[in-house]
Scaffold this motif. Sequence first.
Motif, PDB file in Angstrom:
ATOM      1  N   ASN A  99      12.985  11.228 -13.395  1.00 59.00           N
ATOM      2  CA  ASN A  99      12.179  10.439 -14.324  1.00 59.00           C
ATOM      3  C   ASN A  99      12.151   8.954 -14.000  1.00 59.00           C
ATOM      4  N   SER A 100      12.986   8.512 -13.093  1.00 59.00           N
ATOM      5  CA  SER A 100      13.009   7.099 -12.717  1.00 59.00           C
ATOM      6  C   SER A 100      13.468   6.993 -11.263  1.00 59.00           C
ATOM      7  N   PHE A 101      13.303   5.814 -10.697  1.00 57.58           N
ATOM      8  CA  PHE A 101      13.655   5.588  -9.300  1.00 57.58           C
ATOM      9  C   PHE A 101      14.991   4.871  -9.182  1.00 57.58           C
ATOM     10  N   LEU A 102      15.677   5.146  -8.101  1.00 52.62           N
ATOM     11  CA  LEU A 102      16.834   4.363  -7.692  1.00 52.62           C
ATOM     12  C   LEU A 102      16.445   3.686  -6.387  1.00 52.62           C
ATOM     13  N   GLY A 103      16.670   2.412  -6.297  1.00 50.52           N
ATOM     14  CA  GLY A 103      16.313   1.684  -5.085  1.00 50.52           C
ATOM     15  C   GLY A 103      14.854   1.262  -5.086  1.00 50.52           C
ATOM     16  N   LEU A 104      14.500   0.553  -4.057  1.00 51.64           N
ATOM     17  CA  LEU A 104      13.135   0.059  -3.895  1.00 51.64           C
ATOM     18  C   LEU A 104      12.218   1.194  -3.459  1.00 51.64           C
ATOM     19  N   PRO A 105      11.156   1.485  -4.201  1.00 50.42           N
ATOM     20  CA  PRO A 105      10.227   2.539  -3.766  1.00 50.42           C
ATOM     21  C   PRO A 105       9.593   2.183  -2.423  1.00 50.42           C
ATOM     22  N   THR A 106       9.456   3.183  -1.596  1.00 45.97           N
ATOM     23  CA  THR A 106       8.921   2.973  -0.243  1.00 45.97           C
ATOM     24  C   THR A 106       7.528   2.351  -0.255  1.00 45.97           C
ATOM     25  N   PRO A 107       6.592   2.796  -1.106  1.00 43.78           N
ATOM     26  CA  PRO A 107       5.282   2.134  -1.108  1.00 43.78           C
ATOM     27  C   PRO A 107       5.361   0.648  -1.471  1.00 43.78           C
ATOM     28  N   ALA A 108       6.247   0.281  -2.402  1.00 40.94           N
ATOM     29  CA  ALA A 108       6.387  -1.131  -2.771  1.00 40.94           C
ATOM     30  C   ALA A 108       6.883  -1.948  -1.587  1.00 40.94           C
ATOM     31  N   CYS A 109       7.835  -1.404  -0.851  1.00 40.96           N
ATOM     32  CA  CYS A 109       8.349  -2.092   0.340  1.00 40.96           C
ATOM     33  C   CYS A 109       7.242  -2.240   1.380  1.00 40.96           C
ATOM     34  N   GLY A 110       6.496  -1.159   1.621  1.00 38.60           N
ATOM     35  CA  GLY A 110       5.412  -1.206   2.601  1.00 38.60           C
ATOM     36  C   GLY A 110       4.323  -2.192   2.231  1.00 38.60           C
ATOM     37  N   LEU A 111       3.966  -2.230   0.961  1.00 37.80           N
ATOM     38  CA  LEU A 111       2.939  -3.174   0.506  1.00 37.80           C
ATOM     39  C   LEU A 111       3.417  -4.617   0.617  1.00 37.80           C
ATOM     40  N   PHE A 112       4.692  -4.852   0.325  1.00 34.59           N
ATOM     41  CA  PHE A 112       5.236  -6.196   0.472  1.00 34.59           C
ATOM     42  C   PHE A 112       5.155  -6.658   1.929  1.00 34.59           C
ATOM     43  N   ILE A 113       5.578  -5.799   2.835  1.00 36.37           N
ATOM     44  CA  ILE A 113       5.536  -6.152   4.265  1.00 36.37           C
ATOM     45  C   ILE A 113       4.101  -6.341   4.728  1.00 36.37           C
ATOM     46  N   ALA A 114       3.195  -5.483   4.255  1.00 40.28           N
ATOM     47  CA  ALA A 114       1.789  -5.588   4.665  1.00 40.28           C
ATOM     48  C   ALA A 114       1.131  -6.858   4.147  1.00 40.28           C
ATOM     49  N   SER A 115       1.695  -7.464   3.121  1.00 42.56           N
ATOM     50  CA  SER A 115       1.124  -8.710   2.603  1.00 42.56           C
ATOM     51  C   SER A 115       1.565  -9.932   3.405  1.00 42.56           C
ATOM     52  N   LEU A 116       2.649  -9.826   4.169  1.00 43.86           N
ATOM     53  CA  LEU A 116       3.190 -10.979   4.897  1.00 43.86           C
ATOM     54  C   LEU A 116       2.198 -11.656   5.855  1.00 43.86           C
ATOM     55  N   PRO A 117       1.435 -10.900   6.658  1.00 40.67           N
ATOM     56  CA  PRO A 117       0.514 -11.582   7.584  1.00 40.67           C
ATOM     57  C   PRO A 117      -0.605 -12.375   6.905  1.00 40.67           C
ATOM     58  N   PHE A 118      -0.838 -12.127   5.622  1.00 42.28           N
ATOM     59  CA  PHE A 118      -1.899 -12.846   4.916  1.00 42.28           C
ATOM     60  C   PHE A 118      -1.413 -14.141   4.277  1.00 42.28           C
ATOM     61  N   ILE A 119      -0.116 -14.321   4.182  1.00 43.87           N
ATOM     62  CA  ILE A 119       0.429 -15.521   3.539  1.00 43.87           C
ATOM     63  C   ILE A 119       0.005 -16.802   4.242  1.00 43.87           C
ATOM     64  N   PRO A 120       0.043 -16.884   5.596  1.00 42.90           N
ATOM     65  CA  PRO A 120      -0.395 -18.133   6.237  1.00 42.90           C
ATOM     66  C   PRO A 120      -1.865 -18.486   5.959  1.00 42.90           C
ATOM     67  N   ASP A 121      -2.709 -17.474   5.709  1.00 46.05           N
ATOM     68  CA  ASP A 121      -4.110 -17.755   5.367  1.00 46.05           C
ATOM     69  C   ASP A 121      -4.213 -18.415   3.990  1.00 46.05           C
ATOM     70  N   LEU A 122      -3.354 -17.998   3.075  1.00 39.71           N
ATOM     71  CA  LEU A 122      -3.377 -18.542   1.722  1.00 39.71           C
ATOM     72  C   LEU A 122      -2.583 -19.838   1.606  1.00 39.71           C
ATOM     73  N   PHE A 123      -1.482 -19.898   2.335  1.00 42.65           N
ATOM     74  CA  PHE A 123      -0.589 -21.062   2.298  1.00 42.65           C
ATOM     75  C   PHE A 123      -0.290 -21.495   3.730  1.00 42.65           C
TER      76      PHE A 123
END
Length: 155
Positions: A99-123
Amino acid sequence: MMKGEVQTGCYLVFLAAFFDFFDGLAARALNAWSSIGKELDSLADVISFGLVPGLIIFRLLQPGDFPVPGQEWAFTSFLVTVFSALRLASFNVDDRQKNSFLGLPTPACGLFIASLPFIPDLFPQAGTFIGHPLFLLPLTLMLSYLLVAPLPCLP
């Protein structure tokens, strides 16, 4: 992706998250789930949210199209892949995570990493450290730990 198409890989991770959300939603709504479906979903998640994010970090650590001799530490980026596989395998057999998760869910980790290359465009100021090994290597170690840490995930 290995030829430098990092942002394309990032878009594919976002697309995979979209489909991952809706395939789970459809399976629950139709009551059409099975043990093999759960295992195949985890296998797809290892590729989409484990291997591809590992490749994204690897490419961010590489200055050119191919690894430079003496930069073997860049292969630590694939710890995210290994720990994503461990997290998904343990999720499938852990009764505490019904009914709940332990640890960081894999999709959340993947989405976080996938957002990294876009940070220099924004900042633009952040572009100097996003691809720096002193940022990416500790981040990789931290995310790898959080994937398998027995910490309750917030709902």
